[in-house]
Design an enzyme around this catalytic site. Sequence first.
Site, PDB file in Angstrom:
ATOM      1  N   SER A  56       0.849  -1.187   0.000  1.00  0.00           N
ATOM      2  CA  SER A  56       0.000   0.000   0.000  1.00  0.00           C
ATOM      3  C   SER A  56       0.881   1.232   0.000  1.00  0.00           C
ATOM      4  O   SER A  56       2.048   1.174   0.400  1.00  0.00           O
ATOM      5  CB  SER A  56      -0.900   0.007   1.246  1.00  0.00           C
ATOM      6  OG  SER A  56      -1.602   1.241   1.340  1.00  0.00           O
ATOM      7  N   HIS A  57       0.312   2.336  -0.399  1.00  0.00           N
ATOM      8  CA  HIS A  57       1.019   3.610  -0.318  1.00  0.00           C
ATOM      9  C   HIS A  57       1.124   4.100   1.114  1.00  0.00           C
ATOM     10  O   HIS A  57       1.858   5.037   1.399  1.00  0.00           O
ATOM     11  CB  HIS A  57       0.312   4.651  -1.180  1.00  0.00           C
ATOM     12  CG  HIS A  57       0.535   4.449  -2.641  1.00  0.00           C
ATOM     13  ND1 HIS A  57       0.019   3.389  -3.342  1.00  0.00           N
ATOM     14  CD2 HIS A  57       1.270   5.165  -3.520  1.00  0.00           C
ATOM     15  CE1 HIS A  57       0.409   3.471  -4.591  1.00  0.00           C
ATOM     16  NE2 HIS A  57       1.167   4.534  -4.730  1.00  0.00           N
ATOM     17  N   SER A  58       0.403   3.477   2.014  1.00  0.00           N
ATOM     18  CA  SER A  58       0.379   3.872   3.414  1.00  0.00           C
ATOM     19  C   SER A  58       0.781   2.692   4.298  1.00  0.00           C
ATOM     20  O   SER A  58       0.187   1.607   4.199  1.00  0.00           O
ATOM     21  CB  SER A  58      -1.037   4.323   3.790  1.00  0.00           C
ATOM     22  OG  SER A  58      -1.227   4.336   5.182  1.00  0.00           O
TER      23      SER A  58
END
Length: 136
Positions: free
Chosen positions: A13-15
């Site tokens: 994920s980007h997070s």
Amino acid sequence: MSDEQLVGIVLVSHSAEVAASVAELAKGLAGGGPVVPVAPAGGTEGGGLGTSSEVIAAAAASVDRGAGVAVLTDLGSAVLTVKALLAEGDELPERTRLVDAPFVEGAVAAVVTASTGADLAAVEAAATEAYTYRKV
């Protein structure tokens, strides 16, 4: 069944928080069976939003038990990062596969299926099938 026979799962994920939360959810919903090796690979090395080849490669290495590694991603550039790693050929464990699946539902399906001792193809199929889950 030992975890040495299970497919590993990487959630990109980007997070970092999103990846970790989805990993926790998927493992929690897998029930009391064997513990599937699941690693979140979210954000950058510095804790920012984005994706990192190094973070993804380390996560994949950490879950590799020789049965294959299924990688699920959240958004477009995460896909591109994983594809670049796969193209390089030596950054990810052998039998690492990018799985085209919805991130949350696919992660749950992948972890639940892997917990049964299913092979990489079956784990990928279960995650991909999550696209057909209807909500209304």
